[in-house]
Design an enzyme around this catalytic site. Structure first.
Site, PDB file in Angstrom:
ATOM      1  N   GLU A 155     -32.136 -20.078 -37.578  1.00 31.51           N
ATOM      2  CA  GLU A 155     -32.707 -19.075 -38.477  1.00 31.51           C
ATOM      3  C   GLU A 155     -33.906 -19.630 -39.235  1.00 31.51           C
ATOM      4  O   GLU A 155     -34.194 -20.841 -39.186  1.00 31.51           O
ATOM      5  CB  GLU A 155     -31.609 -18.589 -39.435  1.00 31.51           C
TER       6      GLU A 155
ATOM      7  N   GLU B 208     -28.475 -17.798 -27.661  1.00 34.70           N
ATOM      8  CA  GLU B 208     -28.699 -17.645 -26.222  1.00 34.70           C
ATOM      9  C   GLU B 208     -30.099 -18.086 -25.785  1.00 34.70           C
ATOM     10  O   GLU B 208     -30.234 -18.828 -24.802  1.00 34.70           O
ATOM     11  CB  GLU B 208     -28.425 -16.189 -25.798  1.00 34.70           C
TER      12      GLU B 208
HETATM   13  N1  THU Z   1     -26.822 -14.198 -33.138  1.00 33.71           N
HETATM   14  C1  THU Z   1     -26.838 -14.963 -32.017  1.00 33.71           C
HETATM   15  O1  THU Z   1     -27.106 -16.170 -32.072  1.00 33.71           O
HETATM   16  N2  THU Z   1     -26.563 -14.371 -30.831  1.00 33.71           N
HETATM   17  C2  THU Z   1     -26.268 -13.049 -30.684  1.00 33.71           C
HETATM   18  O2  THU Z   1     -26.206 -12.551 -29.563  1.00 33.71           O
HETATM   19  C3  THU Z   1     -25.997 -12.234 -31.879  1.00 33.71           C
HETATM   20  C4  THU Z   1     -26.527 -12.781 -33.146  1.00 33.71           C
HETATM   21  C5  THU Z   1     -27.182 -14.822 -34.425  1.00 33.71           C
HETATM   22  C6  THU Z   1     -28.490 -14.374 -34.976  1.00 33.71           C
HETATM   23  C7  THU Z   1     -28.334 -14.687 -36.449  1.00 33.71           C
HETATM   24  O3  THU Z   1     -28.693 -16.040 -36.658  1.00 33.71           O
HETATM   25  C8  THU Z   1     -26.827 -14.539 -36.690  1.00 33.71           C
HETATM   26  O4  THU Z   1     -26.226 -14.519 -35.401  1.00 33.71           O
HETATM   27  C9  THU Z   1     -26.451 -13.276 -37.429  1.00 33.71           C
HETATM   28  O5  THU Z   1     -27.010 -12.155 -36.824  1.00 33.71           O
END
Ligand code: THU
Length: 130
Positions: free
Chosen positions: A43, A54
């Site tokens: 993030e 992913e």
């Molecule tokens: N997130 C993922 O890493 N993969 C997904 O397919 C769904 C969401 C992460 C993005 C963000 O850092 C956190 O989960 C909350 O949305």
């Protein structure tokens, strides 16, 4: 065996940089070269600049020499059966086939297996683009 992929995804999740959502996610790809490539969500203080677990794993696969996703596991410690978001489904599809299996995990292991076609039905295809 998919348990090694689960363990790889769970290990990757520990590298998540998720101070804003506090929602760590891990992903692991078994690629066509036989290797496992992993990723976590990363993030950013400027929220839209962060990205999912992913694409981190996909980037590692490509830079490691893997070309195709044979199977893939996704895990989130705060949500069993965390499913790849819409954008990630399209990114995964780029390197997968309709029959490629995507494993959704809980804390114990793989809890559900979906094919790419089930995960992203009626997906964008454009022969004219190649
Ligand atoms: N997130 C993922 O890493 N993969 C997904 O397919 C769904 C969401 C992460 C993005 C963000 O850092 C956190 O989960 C909350 O949305």
């Amino acid at each position: 065996m998919s348990h090694d992929l689960f363990e790889a995804a769970r290990g990757a999740m520990k590298f998540a940089h998720a101070p804003y959502s506090k929602f760590p996610v891990g992903a692991a790809i078994r690629a066509d070269d036989g290797r496992i490539y992993t990723g976590a969500n990363i993030e950013n203080l400027s929220f839209p600049q962060g990205w999912c677990a992913e694409p981190t794993a996909i980037g590692c696969m490509i830079m490691g020499g893997g070309k195709k996703i044979v199977e893939m596991a996704v895990i989130a410690e705060k949500r069993a059966l965390c499913s790849p978001c819409g954008g990630c489904r399209q990114k995964i599809a780029e390197f997968a086939q309709a029959s490629t299996r995507i494993y959704l995990c809980d804390e114990a292991g793989v809890a559900k297996a979906l094919t790419m076609d089930e995960l992203l039905p009626f997906s964008f295809e454009a022969e004219i683009l190649g």
